[in-house]
Design a protein around this motif. Structure first.
Motif, PDB file in Angstrom:
ATOM      1  N   THR A 200       0.842  -0.915  -0.179  1.00  0.00           N
ATOM      2  CA  THR A 200       0.034  -0.281   0.532  1.00  0.00           C
ATOM      3  C   THR A 200       1.061   1.666  -0.314  1.00  0.00           C
ATOM      4  OG1 THR A 200      -1.769  -1.202   1.399  1.00  0.00           O
ATOM      5  CG2 THR A 200      -1.635   1.090   1.109  1.00  0.00           C
ATOM      6  N   TRP A 201       1.991   1.678   1.051  1.00  0.00           N
ATOM      7  CA  TRP A 201       3.083   2.214   0.520  1.00  0.00           C
ATOM      8  C   TRP A 201       3.445   2.383  -0.747  1.00  0.00           C
ATOM      9  CZ3 TRP A 201       2.699   6.250   4.405  1.00  0.00           C
ATOM     10  CH2 TRP A 201       2.089   5.859   5.704  1.00  0.00           C
ATOM     11  N   ILE A 202       4.286   1.340  -0.537  1.00  0.00           N
ATOM     12  CA  ILE A 202       4.791   2.160  -2.238  1.00  0.00           C
ATOM     13  C   ILE A 202       3.616   2.105  -3.034  1.00  0.00           C
ATOM     14  CG2 ILE A 202       6.069   0.434  -4.010  1.00  0.00           C
ATOM     15  CD1 ILE A 202       6.820  -1.636  -1.719  1.00  0.00           C
ATOM     16  N   ARG A 203       2.831   2.223  -3.385  1.00  0.00           N
ATOM     17  CA  ARG A 203       2.140   1.812  -4.661  1.00  0.00           C
ATOM     18  C   ARG A 203       1.366   3.148  -4.826  1.00  0.00           C
ATOM     19  NH1 ARG A 203      -1.705   1.853  -8.019  1.00  0.00           N
ATOM     20  NH2 ARG A 203      -3.261   1.251  -7.418  1.00  0.00           N
ATOM     21  N   GLY A 204       0.981   3.561  -3.775  1.00  0.00           N
ATOM     22  CA  GLY A 204       0.999   5.367  -2.948  1.00  0.00           C
ATOM     23  C   GLY A 204       1.191   5.993  -2.942  1.00  0.00           C
ATOM     24  N   PHE A 205       2.811   6.063  -3.108  1.00  0.00           N
ATOM     25  CA  PHE A 205       3.936   6.698  -3.464  1.00  0.00           C
ATOM     26  C   PHE A 205       3.513   6.500  -4.567  1.00  0.00           C
ATOM     27  CE2 PHE A 205       8.074   7.629  -4.658  1.00  0.00           C
ATOM     28  CZ  PHE A 205       8.070   8.932  -3.701  1.00  0.00           C
ATOM     29  N   GLU A 206       3.765   5.821  -5.679  1.00  0.00           N
ATOM     30  CA  GLU A 206       3.894   6.308  -6.681  1.00  0.00           C
ATOM     31  C   GLU A 206       2.673   6.316  -7.967  1.00  0.00           C
ATOM     32  OE1 GLU A 206       2.850   2.470 -10.536  1.00  0.00           O
ATOM     33  OE2 GLU A 206       3.472   1.783  -8.893  1.00  0.00           O
ATOM     34  N   VAL A 207       1.323   6.192  -7.278  1.00  0.00           N
ATOM     35  CA  VAL A 207       0.284   7.308  -7.329  1.00  0.00           C
ATOM     36  C   VAL A 207       0.069   9.166  -7.692  1.00  0.00           C
ATOM     37  CG1 VAL A 207      -2.039   7.470  -7.231  1.00  0.00           C
ATOM     38  CG2 VAL A 207      -1.278   4.597  -6.899  1.00  0.00           C
ATOM     39  N   ALA A 208       1.293   8.906  -6.251  1.00  0.00           N
ATOM     40  CA  ALA A 208       1.231  10.298  -5.959  1.00  0.00           C
ATOM     41  C   ALA A 208       1.959  10.929  -6.850  1.00  0.00           C
ATOM     42  CB  ALA A 208       1.227  10.200  -4.659  1.00  0.00           C
ATOM     43  N   VAL A 209       3.510  10.364  -6.857  1.00  0.00           N
ATOM     44  CA  VAL A 209       4.883  10.647  -7.855  1.00  0.00           C
ATOM     45  C   VAL A 209       4.125  10.928  -9.321  1.00  0.00           C
ATOM     46  CG1 VAL A 209       7.391  10.439  -8.685  1.00  0.00           C
ATOM     47  CG2 VAL A 209       6.522   9.854  -5.731  1.00  0.00           C
ATOM     48  N   THR A 210       3.552   9.109  -9.809  1.00  0.00           N
ATOM     49  CA  THR A 210       3.594   9.329 -11.397  1.00  0.00           C
ATOM     50  C   THR A 210       1.886  10.138 -11.713  1.00  0.00           C
ATOM     51  OG1 THR A 210       2.259   7.291 -11.136  1.00  0.00           O
ATOM     52  CG2 THR A 210       4.579   7.658 -11.249  1.00  0.00           C
ATOM     53  N   LYS A 211       1.150  10.024 -10.698  1.00  0.00           N
ATOM     54  CA  LYS A 211       0.132  10.422 -11.149  1.00  0.00           C
ATOM     55  C   LYS A 211      -0.495  11.625 -10.741  1.00  0.00           C
ATOM     56  CE  LYS A 211      -1.497   5.950 -12.452  1.00  0.00           C
ATOM     57  NZ  LYS A 211      -3.160   5.201 -12.648  1.00  0.00           N
ATOM     58  N   GLN A 212       0.335  12.489 -10.033  1.00  0.00           N
ATOM     59  CA  GLN A 212      -0.311  13.522  -9.189  1.00  0.00           C
ATOM     60  C   GLN A 212      -2.087  13.596  -8.171  1.00  0.00           C
ATOM     61  OE1 GLN A 212       2.569  16.140  -8.847  1.00  0.00           O
ATOM     62  NE2 GLN A 212       2.996  14.122  -9.915  1.00  0.00           N
ATOM     63  N   ILE A 213      -1.278  12.269  -8.012  1.00  0.00           N
ATOM     64  CA  ILE A 213      -3.174  12.421  -6.803  1.00  0.00           C
ATOM     65  C   ILE A 213      -2.646  12.140  -5.982  1.00  0.00           C
ATOM     66  CG2 ILE A 213      -5.019  10.839  -6.919  1.00  0.00           C
ATOM     67  CD1 ILE A 213      -4.701   9.702  -9.747  1.00  0.00           C
ATOM     68  N   LEU A 214      -3.131  13.085  -5.110  1.00  0.00           N
ATOM     69  CA  LEU A 214      -2.509  12.824  -3.750  1.00  0.00           C
ATOM     70  C   LEU A 214      -3.757  12.736  -2.697  1.00  0.00           C
ATOM     71  CD1 LEU A 214      -0.150  15.959  -3.632  1.00  0.00           C
ATOM     72  CD2 LEU A 214       0.560  13.720  -3.762  1.00  0.00           C
ATOM     73  N   PRO A 215      -4.073  11.780  -1.795  1.00  0.00           N
ATOM     74  CA  PRO A 215      -4.291  11.609  -0.441  1.00  0.00           C
ATOM     75  C   PRO A 215      -5.026  13.162   0.033  1.00  0.00           C
ATOM     76  CG  PRO A 215      -2.765  11.124   0.862  1.00  0.00           C
ATOM     77  CD  PRO A 215      -2.200  11.502  -1.193  1.00  0.00           C
ATOM     78  N   THR A 216      -6.160  13.401   0.634  1.00  0.00           N
ATOM     79  CA  THR A 216      -7.059  14.291   1.616  1.00  0.00           C
ATOM     80  C   THR A 216      -6.650  13.990   2.345  1.00  0.00           C
ATOM     81  OG1 THR A 216      -9.063  14.242   0.423  1.00  0.00           O
ATOM     82  CG2 THR A 216      -7.829  15.314  -0.561  1.00  0.00           C
ATOM     83  N   THR A 217      -7.307  14.599   3.736  1.00  0.00           N
ATOM     84  CA  THR A 217      -8.114  14.646   5.274  1.00  0.00           C
ATOM     85  C   THR A 217      -8.987  14.104   5.682  1.00  0.00           C
ATOM     86  OG1 THR A 217      -8.220  17.531   5.121  1.00  0.00           O
ATOM     87  CG2 THR A 217      -5.565  16.454   6.218  1.00  0.00           C
ATOM     88  N   SER A 218     -10.147  14.753   4.339  1.00  0.00           N
ATOM     89  CA  SER A 218     -11.532  14.600   4.249  1.00  0.00           C
ATOM     90  C   SER A 218     -11.702  13.951   3.752  1.00  0.00           C
ATOM     91  CB  SER A 218     -12.005  15.353   3.104  1.00  0.00           C
ATOM     92  OG  SER A 218     -11.764  15.155   1.364  1.00  0.00           O
ATOM     93  N   GLN A 219     -11.917  12.055   4.813  1.00  0.00           N
ATOM     94  CA  GLN A 219     -11.955  10.804   5.139  1.00  0.00           C
ATOM     95  C   GLN A 219     -13.747  10.914   5.021  1.00  0.00           C
ATOM     96  OE1 GLN A 219      -9.477   8.455   7.022  1.00  0.00           O
ATOM     97  NE2 GLN A 219     -11.761   6.693   7.918  1.00  0.00           N
TER      98      GLN A 219
END
Length: 175
Positions: free
Chosen positions: A113-132
């Protein structure tokens, strides 16, 4: 358990039941994670990118989320998905009906999860938000329905799993 009676109870924001929709055409039923999740945001981006192609093939897209309809519609507009059919399920009853469970620690926070989350953030510029908005422990999944039956499904083993939407489209072409 999924049956005609249950599918007739699941109604979209437009007031149409999943049973009715699946009797008219294949339905790509996408159970999302909470709206702050990077993988939920990635899924919405992927669906938005493929929406025209999916709908051109006669497949109806229905999103299931854990927020109220107004919040969801605003969120979907931000991902260029205005007017998409969706179902509100804040208590996650429909998730459970389709066998989607709460995630374990490793499914939610494991190394993958951490590795792919980092990949998505870097390559697709998709970041998590605080609004859960929704249950952060709820696992997602995708189902292809036709005539009230599940034809194909993708049940995430990890929140970082990425479904192959093109495979679902191909399945519809051969049924």
């Amino acid at each position: 358990m999924i049956n005609d009676q249950n599918l007739s109870l699941l109604t979209t924001n437009a007031g149409r039941s999943l049973l009715e929709l699946s009797n008219q055409s294949p339905v790509l039923l996408v159970f999302l994670r909470h709206f702050g999740c990077v993988f939920c945001r990635e899924s919405l981006k992927e669906i938005s990118k493929r929406r025209k192609s999916i709908e051109t093939k006669g497949i109806k897209i229905v999103l299931v989320h854990m927020s109220d309809n107004g919040t969801a519609e605003s969120y979907f507009k931000n991902f260029n998905l205005p007017g998409i059919d969706h179902i509100s399920d804040p208590e996650c009853r429909y998730y459970a009906m389709f066998g989607l469970t709460k995630g374990s620690f490793s499914q939610l926070f494991g190394l993958k999860t951490w590795i792919r989350g980092f990949e998505v953030a870097v390559t697709k510029q998709i970041l998590p938000t605080t609004s859960q908005i929704g249950d952060g422990f709820q696992m997602p999944g995708i189902f292809l329905l036709k005539d009230g039956k599940v034809i194909d499904k993708f049940v995430h083993k990890s929140v970082a799993d990425k479904p192959d939407y093109d495979n679902f489209i191909h399945t519809c072409e051969i049924i």
